[in-house]
Structure formats: C-alpha cells, structure tokens
Design a protein around this motif. Sequence first.
Motif, PDB file in Angstrom:
ATOM      1  N   TYR A  56      35.260 -36.982  26.465  1.00 30.06           N
ATOM      2  CA  TYR A  56      33.964 -36.883  25.767  1.00 30.06           C
ATOM      3  C   TYR A  56      33.659 -38.130  24.936  1.00 30.06           C
ATOM      4  O   TYR A  56      32.491 -38.470  24.717  1.00 30.06           O
ATOM      5  N   TYR A  60      30.197 -40.085  25.225  1.00 26.19           N
ATOM      6  CA  TYR A  60      29.391 -40.360  24.032  1.00 26.19           C
ATOM      7  C   TYR A  60      29.063 -41.853  23.926  1.00 26.19           C
ATOM      8  O   TYR A  60      27.917 -42.239  23.695  1.00 26.19           O
ATOM      9  N   TYR A  93      24.922 -37.295  26.366  1.00 24.08           N
ATOM     10  CA  TYR A  93      25.139 -36.611  25.087  1.00 24.08           C
ATOM     11  C   TYR A  93      25.350 -35.112  25.313  1.00 24.08           C
ATOM     12  O   TYR A  93      26.191 -34.480  24.670  1.00 24.08           O
ATOM     13  N   THR A  97      28.758 -33.151  24.202  1.00 27.54           N
ATOM     14  CA  THR A  97      28.762 -32.059  23.220  1.00 27.54           C
ATOM     15  C   THR A  97      29.216 -30.736  23.827  1.00 27.54           C
ATOM     16  O   THR A  97      29.694 -29.861  23.107  1.00 27.54           O
ATOM     17  N   PRO A 101      32.049 -29.557  21.041  1.00 29.22           N
ATOM     18  CA  PRO A 101      30.891 -29.026  20.301  1.00 29.22           C
ATOM     19  C   PRO A 101      30.816 -29.457  18.836  1.00 29.22           C
ATOM     20  O   PRO A 101      29.822 -29.163  18.177  1.00 29.22           O
ATOM     21  N   HIS A 104      29.394 -34.366  15.824  1.00 31.06           N
ATOM     22  CA  HIS A 104      28.106 -34.424  15.110  1.00 31.06           C
ATOM     23  C   HIS A 104      27.343 -35.720  15.370  1.00 31.06           C
ATOM     24  O   HIS A 104      26.109 -35.721  15.423  1.00 31.06           O
ATOM     25  N   PHE A 107      25.227 -35.295  18.478  1.00 33.97           N
ATOM     26  CA  PHE A 107      24.005 -34.510  18.251  1.00 33.97           C
ATOM     27  C   PHE A 107      22.954 -35.358  17.524  1.00 33.97           C
ATOM     28  O   PHE A 107      21.766 -35.292  17.841  1.00 33.97           O
ATOM     29  N   ASN A 137      18.628 -30.443  17.449  1.00 32.42           N
ATOM     30  CA  ASN A 137      19.813 -31.306  17.454  1.00 32.42           C
ATOM     31  C   ASN A 137      20.102 -31.893  16.074  1.00 32.42           C
ATOM     32  O   ASN A 137      21.267 -32.031  15.691  1.00 32.42           O
ATOM     33  N   LYS A 140      21.769 -29.168  14.193  1.00 33.88           N
ATOM     34  CA  LYS A 140      23.178 -29.042  14.582  1.00 33.88           C
ATOM     35  C   LYS A 140      24.001 -30.165  13.951  1.00 33.88           C
ATOM     36  O   LYS A 140      25.116 -29.928  13.452  1.00 33.88           O
TER      37      LYS A 140
END
Length: 397
Positions: A56, A60, A93, A97, A101, A104, A107, A137, A140
Amino acid sequence: MVIDLMRSLHTGENNAAMELINSVTGVDEEGRSRQRILTFAAKRYASAIDRNPEDYDALYNWALVLQESADNVSPDSSSPSKDALLEEACKKYDEATHLCPTLHDAFYNWAIAISDRAKMRGRTKEAEELWKQATKNYEKAVQLNWNSPQALNNWGLALQELSAIVPAREKQTIVRTAISKFRAAIQLQFDFHRAIYNLGTVLYGLAEDTLRTGRPVNAKDVSPNELYSQSAIYIAAAHALKPNYSVYRSALRLVRSMLPLPYLKVGYMTAPPAGNPIAPHSDWKQSQFVLNHEGLLQLNKVEQKQLSQSPSGRMLGAVNIDKPAIKVDIPDIISVSACADLTLPPGAGLCIDTINGPIYLVAETWESLDGWIDAIRLVYTIFARGKSDVLAGVITG
C-alpha cells in the motif's frame, strides 16, 4: 491461478498508468526536469507493486506521482488530460486505503485530487457528487488524524464549494458545517491565516445570502449585520497576520467599514460586580464590552449610552474609559476558553485566564461565545506575532 489473475490485472492497470505518466512532458524546462524525476519514481513504484500487489505504500506514493504529474500537464494539452491523471491517482488512493484503512495521508491527498477534478466541472451535478466525495474523504482523514488544521481547512473549503451547487434548502446547513471546520482549524493553530481568511469569506457569503433571500430573522438567528461584522473581524485578523497578501488587503477594503470602529468587536456579556467575582448570580449584570488591539474593556452606563447614540451604532472616537470594572490587557492573557462552572450564572461561560488571575463572564449565546473566544485569541495571536501595530492601523485608521 487467482494470484496470477490478480497480477495480470495489476500489470494492465500499471501499464495504463505508466502510459499516462510517460506522455506528460511539462510546460517548461523546470517542469520537464521534474517530470523526468516523477517518471523514474513511477517505474520504481510499478515494479514494487508487480512484486507485491498489496504494497500500500507503493500504491500511495504512485498516486502522489500521478497527482503531481497532473500539475505538470500543459493547460492546452489534450493528451494526456489532467483529469485522466487525477482519476488514475484516485484509483491508486482507493486501492491503498482498502489495503490500509488507517492511511490518513492517502485520504487527505485523495480528497485533494477529487477536489481538483470537481473544479474542472463547474457547477454541475457531476461536480456536486465529486465535492461530496471529497468532503467524505476529508472527514475520514480528520477522523484518523484529528490534529490537522490543513485537513479541516480544506474540508471547510470543499463544503463551501458544495454549498454553491446544492439546492437552496440544503445550502445553509452545509455553510454552517463549513464554518465549524474553519473554526476548528483555527482552534488547532491560532495563526493559521488561510483558515482565518476563509472563515471571514464564508461568513460574508452567509450574510449576503441571508439578505438576498429575505428570510425573516428570529431571535435565535444571527442578523446579516452581525454576520458582516464577524466576517470583518476574521478578514482584519488575516490581514494583520499577513499584511503583504494582496488578497487579504483587497478583502479588508471591502469589509473594514463593517467593524464597530475604532474597535474590533463590541457586544454584551454578563459580568459580576466590581471586585466580587463570586457574587450571587442575581448580582451579575449584563453590560457592554469592547475589544481592540490593546485589550477587552467593560463600559459603564454613561459610556454605553454614548456608544448607543453614535451614528449608525458606530464609534466616532475613542470612548473615555477611566477605570473600567473589568479591563484585560492583551499581553496579560494566558488562555481563553469556554467554561462550565456552577459558580457562574447559567449560560455560555467564558474564562479569560490572566497573569493576575482568571476573569469569568457569560456571553449572550453559545454562538456569540465562539465569536468572543475567537476574537480575543486572534488579537492575542497578532500581539504574540508582533503585528499589533498592523491591527491598530486597521481599526483606528
């Protein structure tokens, strides 16, 4: 077999993303140089994902490369389009996520990419949906990292943009939510001039909207004049913090006359009798207070009458205040906060802690309390940043 299929899908997506990045040239030599670096980085992230589709961090970072490449697209370029790069960044993205999850930053930057896509679509239904996605987003991102004034500020801006598109019946609720986000950003960082300015502009827009629609103002509503005055406070504060910003200077010219000059803020609060801060509730009386670049002052009855009789409710000259019952000098302030204390009369309690001890007051409403807290904190922040002379110039002219 399933793993092979997944890798095949990722390879196809990666190739499509690489084609987009490879076709960006940049608008000038600096842009071309930067794009070469971005292209090299994209190849590394693509290789990392080929080796591990669940990386991830690589997803990202690749999304960031796509997003930055979008900024390198020439305005007159049709291939690749900025929107295509941003859309691909959003997909990365999304994947990142899903795998992590709690990421941050993903998001937050995803919300920025969605916002940029929304800006290209004007005031359309498609733009409305994109702004709604962006606000979700940002929400979040703030839930995962509440200590981010920039995320709160951007959330407020996205809500402000959304309010300009939605049906009229939904607008005021969204605007008031935007106000709360800007205010929360300022409370995290008192000198965050962009959020301060944005709060001023959204309050100005709310005042204009209230006047334009002609909605009746009941006792619980803030009047358009008060909204204009609040707006002017934040814009004046932003200008004082960054006097060289031409945008703030221009906005100040528009709203300066809406201040209760030569003060920044004038209003009523309930105060204890002089020298007796723990007096019975029945002895506390409502009186007028004025705030300028030097401090908060309580007016006596004669001074209140002079203020109320001035043309248009505005001050023509400084009120002669010899010995106010309550006088708070800005340099003496330690903190300013809302206060719930049974020793205070019921209502929106305010505590101003100073080097000489705390001072307790009660604002007329909880909304007006927010205004007092913000105004006092802003004046203190301006003083702490060595800009009191700029504010003094604004309000004394």
